[in-house]
Enzyme design. Structure first.
Site, PDB file in Angstrom:
ATOM      1  N   THR A 134      13.887  -6.466   3.100  1.00 11.43           N
ATOM      2  CA  THR A 134      12.820  -6.903   2.256  1.00 11.43           C
ATOM      3  C   THR A 134      12.568  -8.215   1.648  1.00 11.43           C
ATOM      4  OG1 THR A 134      13.666  -5.722   0.568  1.00 11.43           O
ATOM      5  CG2 THR A 134      12.262  -4.187   1.806  1.00 11.43           C
ATOM      6  N   GLU A 135      13.736  -9.084   2.363  1.00  5.04           N
ATOM      7  CA  GLU A 135      14.013 -10.383   1.422  1.00  5.04           C
ATOM      8  C   GLU A 135      12.908 -11.148   1.555  1.00  5.04           C
ATOM      9  OE1 GLU A 135      18.192  -8.770   2.128  1.00  5.04           O
ATOM     10  OE2 GLU A 135      16.005  -8.769   3.150  1.00  5.04           O
ATOM     11  N   VAL A 136      11.989 -11.219   2.632  1.00  3.53           N
ATOM     12  CA  VAL A 136      10.979 -12.303   2.855  1.00  3.53           C
ATOM     13  C   VAL A 136       9.914 -11.975   1.672  1.00  3.53           C
ATOM     14  CG1 VAL A 136      11.594 -12.757   5.139  1.00  3.53           C
ATOM     15  CG2 VAL A 136       9.811 -10.714   4.569  1.00  3.53           C
ATOM     16  N   ARG A 137       9.607 -10.624   1.099  1.00  2.00           N
ATOM     17  CA  ARG A 137       8.717 -10.315   0.292  1.00  2.00           C
ATOM     18  C   ARG A 137       8.942 -11.156  -1.143  1.00  2.00           C
ATOM     19  NH1 ARG A 137       7.839  -3.756   0.497  1.00  2.00           N
ATOM     20  NH2 ARG A 137       7.693  -3.557   2.643  1.00  2.00           N
ATOM     21  N   ILE A 138       9.976 -11.583  -1.283  1.00  4.73           N
ATOM     22  CA  ILE A 138      10.126 -12.418  -2.529  1.00  4.73           C
ATOM     23  C   ILE A 138      10.666 -13.681  -2.186  1.00  4.73           C
ATOM     24  CG2 ILE A 138      10.707 -10.377  -4.039  1.00  4.73           C
ATOM     25  CD1 ILE A 138      13.806 -11.355  -3.875  1.00  4.73           C
TER      26      ILE A 138
END
Length: 259
Positions: A134-138
């Site tokens: 989920t890293e691209v979400r932040i």
């Protein structure tokens, strides 16, 4: 070693390492990363012949702890580089461990939790387990896990999982080859031990040599990928998107990206 964030138990010759922050869904801190690396290294030097990795409570690991995110915006480039190197050491140590490793995924395994769970030789998951990079979400780059993921599922599927940042369940994870078996929650621990005991019937030297061979076959590519990943990891933490993403997450709002 005094351990504050993990539990290490032995059912000789099977060792279990439990992520032990159930009140925080076993979210990872710097302390946990260091303790896990040391525990993996100690397992390699011990007489245990199989290792089970699991989480306490209802989660495997929800990823990076909120307390870590809160401090990231104020770190220097050198500190960001040190963070990336610590995570790389953790992942490489687990990947290259010469004894068989089994992840018993008892609940959500998100971001770095997905990386830990799927880097084990065998990954067992409950039907309710969730995964996601989920890293691209932040505004972050899943740089270090991307190197290993590409080896596991290939380029096209890696792009899907890493660029969307979507969550996916145990069934899809099994279809992707990231999960070996789906096991009912009440049977997860016993199935992990059953699998570990079945491995003990094999030659430990042969299994160790096989694991070393597999790691060696990928080492040149992986070494280069990790060097690039360390740079990307550190650089991404200096971007405006990262600062905005972390701020939005902490403030519980949608990020506003500059296009």
């Amino acid at each position: 070693m005094s351990q504050k964030t993990i539990l290490v138990t032995d059912d000789h010759p099977i060792r279990t390492i439990t992520l032990n922050r159930p009140d925080r869904k076993n979210a990872m801190t710097q302390e946990m990363q260091v303790e896990l690396t040391s525990a993996f290294e100690e397992a390699a030097a011990s007489e245990c012949n199989a290792l089970i990795l699991t989480g306490a409570g209802d989660a495997f690991s929800s990823g990076l702890d909120l307390s870590e995110l809160q401090t990231m915006r104020d770190k220097t480039p050198a500190e960001h580089r040190s963070d990336a190197e610590r995570i790389a050491r953790l992942l490489v140590t687990l990947y290259e461990l010469h004894i068989p490793t089994i992840a018993a995924v008892n609940g959500p395994a998100i971001a770095g939790g997905t990386g830990l769970a799927t880097l084990c030789d065998f990954t067992l998951a409950t039907p309710a387990a969730k995964f996601g990079f989920t890293e691209v979400r932040i505004g972050f780059v899943p740089a270090l896990v991307s190197a290993f993921l590409a080896l596991q599922v290939g380029d096209k599927r890696s792009r899907d999982l890493l660029l969307t940042g979507r969550l996916f369940g145990a069934v899809e994870a099994q279809q992707l080859g990231l999960v070996n078996e789906i096991v009912e929650k009440e049977e997860l621990n016993s199935r992990a031990h059953e699998l570990a005991k079945s491995l003990l019937a094999n030659s430990p030297q042969s299994m160790s040599a096989t694991k070393r061979l597999l790691a060696a076959q990928n080492r040149s590519w992986l070494d280069a990928a990790i060097v690039a990943a360390l740079q990307a990891n550190a650089e991404s933490r200096e971007t405006a998107d990262f600062r905005e993403g972390v701020s939005a997450f902490l403030e519980k709002r949608k990020p506003v990206w500059k296009r």
